[in-house]
Write a protein that holds these residues in place. Structure first.
Motif, PDB file in Angstrom:
ATOM      1  N   THR A  70       0.853  -1.183   0.000  1.00  0.00           N
ATOM      2  CA  THR A  70       0.000   0.000   0.000  1.00  0.00           C
ATOM      3  C   THR A  70       0.887   1.230   0.000  1.00  0.00           C
ATOM      4  OG1 THR A  70      -1.656   1.239   1.223  1.00  0.00           O
ATOM      5  CG2 THR A  70      -0.077   0.021   2.517  1.00  0.00           C
ATOM      6  N   LEU A 102       7.105   2.530 -12.334  1.00  0.00           N
ATOM      7  CA  LEU A 102       5.718   2.118 -12.560  1.00  0.00           C
ATOM      8  C   LEU A 102       5.275   1.410 -11.292  1.00  0.00           C
ATOM      9  CD1 LEU A 102       3.541   1.893 -14.875  1.00  0.00           C
ATOM     10  CD2 LEU A 102       4.481  -0.356 -15.327  1.00  0.00           C
ATOM     11  N   ILE A 103       4.343   2.019 -10.578  1.00  0.00           N
ATOM     12  CA  ILE A 103       3.972   1.485  -9.266  1.00  0.00           C
ATOM     13  C   ILE A 103       2.585   0.875  -9.244  1.00  0.00           C
ATOM     14  CG2 ILE A 103       3.656   2.030  -6.834  1.00  0.00           C
ATOM     15  CD1 ILE A 103       5.266   4.495  -7.225  1.00  0.00           C
ATOM     16  N   ALA A 104       2.465  -0.212  -8.566  1.00  0.00           N
ATOM     17  CA  ALA A 104       1.142  -0.779  -8.338  1.00  0.00           C
ATOM     18  C   ALA A 104       1.068  -1.221  -6.887  1.00  0.00           C
ATOM     19  CB  ALA A 104       0.910  -1.961  -9.263  1.00  0.00           C
ATOM     20  N   SER A 105      -0.114  -1.163  -6.297  1.00  0.00           N
ATOM     21  CA  SER A 105      -0.236  -1.647  -4.927  1.00  0.00           C
ATOM     22  C   SER A 105      -1.116  -2.887  -4.899  1.00  0.00           C
ATOM     23  CB  SER A 105      -0.783  -0.560  -4.003  1.00  0.00           C
ATOM     24  OG  SER A 105      -1.989  -0.059  -4.500  1.00  0.00           O
ATOM     25  N   ILE A 150      -1.025  -8.582 -10.810  1.00  0.00           N
ATOM     26  CA  ILE A 150      -0.457  -7.276 -11.121  1.00  0.00           C
ATOM     27  C   ILE A 150       0.886  -7.432 -11.822  1.00  0.00           C
ATOM     28  CG2 ILE A 150       0.569  -5.239 -10.046  1.00  0.00           C
ATOM     29  CD1 ILE A 150      -1.652  -5.509  -7.881  1.00  0.00           C
ATOM     30  N   LEU A 172       1.935  -9.751 -13.768  1.00  0.00           N
ATOM     31  CA  LEU A 172       1.762 -10.105 -15.177  1.00  0.00           C
ATOM     32  C   LEU A 172       1.502  -8.857 -16.014  1.00  0.00           C
ATOM     33  CD1 LEU A 172      -0.310 -13.392 -14.953  1.00  0.00           C
ATOM     34  CD2 LEU A 172       2.002 -13.084 -15.847  1.00  0.00           C
ATOM     35  N   ASN A 173       0.653  -8.014 -15.481  1.00  0.00           N
ATOM     36  CA  ASN A 173       0.357  -6.757 -16.135  1.00  0.00           C
ATOM     37  C   ASN A 173       1.592  -5.894 -16.301  1.00  0.00           C
ATOM     38  OD1 ASN A 173      -1.811  -4.918 -16.978  1.00  0.00           O
ATOM     39  ND2 ASN A 173      -2.976  -6.265 -15.616  1.00  0.00           N
ATOM     40  N   LEU A 174       2.311  -5.783 -15.205  1.00  0.00           N
ATOM     41  CA  LEU A 174       3.504  -4.950 -15.181  1.00  0.00           C
ATOM     42  C   LEU A 174       4.564  -5.468 -16.149  1.00  0.00           C
ATOM     43  CD1 LEU A 174       2.601  -2.928 -13.287  1.00  0.00           C
ATOM     44  CD2 LEU A 174       3.829  -4.039 -11.434  1.00  0.00           C
ATOM     45  N   LEU A 175       4.745  -6.764 -16.159  1.00  0.00           N
ATOM     46  CA  LEU A 175       5.789  -7.339 -17.013  1.00  0.00           C
ATOM     47  C   LEU A 175       5.526  -7.050 -18.482  1.00  0.00           C
ATOM     48  CD1 LEU A 175       6.587 -10.797 -15.380  1.00  0.00           C
ATOM     49  CD2 LEU A 175       8.025  -8.758 -15.470  1.00  0.00           C
ATOM     50  N   GLY A 176       4.266  -6.930 -18.818  1.00  0.00           N
ATOM     51  CA  GLY A 176       3.915  -6.604 -20.195  1.00  0.00           C
ATOM     52  C   GLY A 176       4.483  -5.277 -20.660  1.00  0.00           C
ATOM     53  N   GLN A 177       4.735  -4.396 -19.696  1.00  0.00           N
ATOM     54  CA  GLN A 177       5.307  -3.087 -20.052  1.00  0.00           C
ATOM     55  C   GLN A 177       6.801  -3.188 -20.321  1.00  0.00           C
ATOM     56  OE1 GLN A 177       3.154  -0.541 -20.138  1.00  0.00           O
ATOM     57  NE2 GLN A 177       1.501  -1.163 -18.778  1.00  0.00           N
ATOM     58  N   GLN A 178       7.340  -4.372 -20.288  1.00  0.00           N
ATOM     59  CA  GLN A 178       8.766  -4.590 -20.543  1.00  0.00           C
ATOM     60  C   GLN A 178       9.673  -3.804 -19.596  1.00  0.00           C
ATOM     61  OE1 GLN A 178       7.112  -6.819 -22.707  1.00  0.00           O
ATOM     62  NE2 GLN A 178       9.194  -6.855 -23.531  1.00  0.00           N
ATOM     63  N   PRO A 193       4.181 -19.036  -8.700  1.00  0.00           N
ATOM     64  CA  PRO A 193       4.430 -18.672 -10.103  1.00  0.00           C
ATOM     65  C   PRO A 193       5.259 -17.390 -10.236  1.00  0.00           C
ATOM     66  CG  PRO A 193       2.105 -19.143  -9.742  1.00  0.00           C
ATOM     67  CD  PRO A 193       2.744 -19.081  -8.399  1.00  0.00           C
ATOM     68  N   LEU A 239       8.235 -17.090 -12.803  1.00  0.00           N
ATOM     69  CA  LEU A 239       8.062 -16.102 -13.861  1.00  0.00           C
ATOM     70  C   LEU A 239       9.255 -15.156 -13.923  1.00  0.00           C
ATOM     71  CD1 LEU A 239       5.742 -15.485 -15.750  1.00  0.00           C
ATOM     72  CD2 LEU A 239       4.865 -13.870 -14.071  1.00  0.00           C
ATOM     73  N   PRO A 262       2.008 -10.821 -22.873  1.00  0.00           N
ATOM     74  CA  PRO A 262       1.930  -9.946 -24.048  1.00  0.00           C
ATOM     75  C   PRO A 262       2.895  -8.760 -23.949  1.00  0.00           C
ATOM     76  CG  PRO A 262      -0.253 -10.303 -23.081  1.00  0.00           C
ATOM     77  CD  PRO A 262       0.743 -10.914 -22.155  1.00  0.00           C
ATOM     78  N   LEU A 310       3.262  -5.283 -24.266  1.00  0.00           N
ATOM     79  CA  LEU A 310       2.388  -4.118 -24.363  1.00  0.00           C
ATOM     80  C   LEU A 310       2.975  -2.998 -25.215  1.00  0.00           C
ATOM     81  CD1 LEU A 310       0.349  -5.466 -22.839  1.00  0.00           C
ATOM     82  CD2 LEU A 310       0.948  -4.197 -20.793  1.00  0.00           C
ATOM     83  N   LEU A 328       1.117   5.087 -13.735  1.00  0.00           N
ATOM     84  CA  LEU A 328       2.548   5.409 -13.818  1.00  0.00           C
ATOM     85  C   LEU A 328       2.741   6.669 -12.996  1.00  0.00           C
ATOM     86  CD1 LEU A 328       5.184   4.596 -15.400  1.00  0.00           C
ATOM     87  CD2 LEU A 328       4.506   6.272 -17.102  1.00  0.00           C
TER      88      LEU A 328
END
Lengths: 363, 363
Positions: free
Chosen positions: A85, A110-113, A124, A126-132, A146, A150, B64, B66, B110
DNA sequence: GTGAAAGCGCTAACAC
DNA sequence: GTGTTAGCGCTTTCAC
């Protein structure tokens, strides 16, 4: 039906978001690669050309499309980070330190909580990794299986923070939550407290709190005393959770003479509740916290607590990432050839930043 | 439980992050576009094919890219946000609310912090825009002139938070800092306080604090009293700044009977300092804050303050963005034809979430 | 409901 | 020091 909005022209008057590198290049009378170089490696471009290109960038209001650059170069300028958080100042400090250290190298955060949820963390990620991202920073060392797999399968610096690990995914920087709690418990005993209680978040929901609980238990075992633990509401991150814990303790038989909270927020709430209830701190009931949030030293009574190097953790994570990135750029080919094994070879560093027991007036 | 085999897969050999959409497509015996559809619009794919594709994604550990999707579609899933700092809980709350609301729509946040600097904000924004965000969230309404121009020229939802604006870049959601400070000042007068002082950050460094200062001045003028203002150290966001302000005031001639701090952090620091110094609060000196941070209600004495809907601001910003995005997707063609003018037409909304004066014991 | 081909905007690799 | 060419991995368009 299909309108031709993509105005196929160069800097024709109005400021348009659709300025591409070609437009800048044409205006400056150079090739696109030169524009690219002015942006990324200006020292490789002659001063005169550089000036012209910069002027063209200014004039057109060109903003590079990083998606294209990332796609082509297979390397972004983004570091992904997941925190439980941001509302808890202590994680915010770490994030701030991290962002600062990263910005110096032109890296974006790039932050996510995750809301303290291990499952959410996985999704989250998986989503983040997509941004390379070029690197990933996680909080804690407890992750869904996982997640390890991953991240290990990618040749990507990964830093786990706020804890140490015998077997980090890649790198870890933090301190021993176990030892910190053990030390505080022993220190309280040395100070003469007899009945030392511990109050923390539900161990199954918060890994770090669980380790603090274990440290406390270990210390009590060493002292030959029996443990007395209380589980806090709200993951122990609200003032109310501290108040409710202290009320429970006071109402019960054999109230402890000191309560060690796994979190300063709860400890503060408890201390203020005591003041309001007319319970003398530390004489009738002493209170110790964990974290050394800014308010710990400023409140009345000032809180005895464990000081954690929150911002330092962030800065160190940034430094480790930058070093790792520099190394892999240098080693480039060699590492690629080594494949999966290589990442492992440079892995396994766990940086211990330590902690400090701070005695103030509350215990 | 998740199927354990994270690594085993096709004849590709080593576990590699370089799984592309083609690999998944081949494994599932479909075209790449079908894989894309399973990911983005699953309802347009037959259940049977969908199942096969999902299985192939699982088996290969496909993530994917992105950057490629963003490049082609000219639309990312990222919202960029700039805050002064994350260390201040109140901004963290807004960010949390924003992130939450956005996540529900699969949008990532972001974040960058500007350290309260308008110049830094501009530079950071350029960086952020390169990531092709679908929307931008800024804090406050005071920005470098190029920032307005840059954002207006793009057909991009922009939300300015924490303040209102007669002429927002696009959308604004917050409350009137001016009115909030004015109200509190008048309320303190109604309560019977005579010499009402104001303590805030240097107005030229913090726009919101400046507006609060103006609100205070206006109220004092209405009351026919003379203003008494103090400038806080450290932008007023440290406990120490509050303590030092209160010490200065007590030492000076004509000490006020109430000090209105533009920030709860400073107010708390001041109140605790008073307690330590034996200065009775509120009888000898009363204290009011601004923000209603969690600690305001939990401290001793509980702080009289202005409650601000921090998280609500974030959630509302998220909602506005989502609405705007939905609208522009629907209106798609029409809007593209309208070009720059269209964005203007739907612009200009400023949402007032209000504030609330909360009287507790400190004043 | 599904596929084939084209190309988003940039930068790596190689010329010159 | 600078330019040309090719192509990153997706999604759009248009067929079927």
């Amino acid at each position: 039906m299909t309108p031709p909005p993509a105005a196929p022209h160069t800097g024709a008057g109005r400021p348009d978001a659709r300025v591409r590198m070609v437009d800048v290049a044409q205006r400056a009378g150079v090739g696109t690669i030169t524009v690219s170089r002015v942006l990324r490696t200006p020292e490789r471009v002659s001063p005169e050309v550089r000036r012209r290109v910069l002027a063209a960038i200014q004039a057109t209001g060109y903003v590079p499309n990083l998606a294209a650059g990332t796609l082509k170069s297979q390397r972004s300028r983004v570091v992904a980070s997941i925190v439980p958080t941001l509302r808890n100042t202590i994680f915010a400090e770490t994030v701030d330190g991290l962002a600062d250290g990263l910005r110096a190298q032109g890296l974006q955060l790039l932050i996510a909580s995750s809301g303290y949820s291990v499952e959410a963390e996985e999704e989250i990620l998986l989503n983040l990794l997509g941004q390379q991202p070029v690197a990933v920073v996680l909080t804690g060392t407890a992750h869904a299986p996982p997640v390890r797999a991953l991240l290990r399968s990618r040749a990507l610096p990964v830093v786990e923070t706020w804890d140490l690990s015998d077997d980090p995914i890649d790198l870890a920087v933090g301190f021993s939550n176990f030892e910190a709690a053990r030390s505080m418990t022993l220190a309280l005993a040395t100070r003469g407290y007899r009945r030392i209680a511990f109050a923390g978040a539900p161990p199954q929901r918060e890994h770090r709190a669980a380790q603090r609980l274990e440290g406390y238990r270990q210390a009590m075992a060493e002292l030959g005393r029996s443990a007395h633990t209380v589980t806090l509401d709200d993951l122990g991150v609200t003032f109310a959770s501290g108040e409710s814990a202290v009320r429970g303790l006071l109402a019960g038989p054999l109230a402890p003479d000191v309560v060690f909270f796994a979190n300063d927020v709860a400890a503060f709430g408890a201390a203020q509740a005591c003041v309001r209830l007319g319970v003398a701190v530390p004489t009738r009931m002493a209170i110790a916290g964990f974290g050394d949030f800014e308010l710990a030293g400023a409140s009345n009574p000032p809180l005895t607590t464990v000081r954690i190097p929150g911002e330092h953790i962030g800065r160190t994570a940034a430094r480790l990432i930058i070093e790792r990135l520099a190394a892999s750029r240098g080693a480039g080919e060699a590492q690629a050839a080594g494949a999966a094994g290589t990442a492992q070879a440079v892995s396994g560093r766990s940086v211990d930043l330590g902690f400090e027991i701070v005695f103030r007036e509350s215990a």
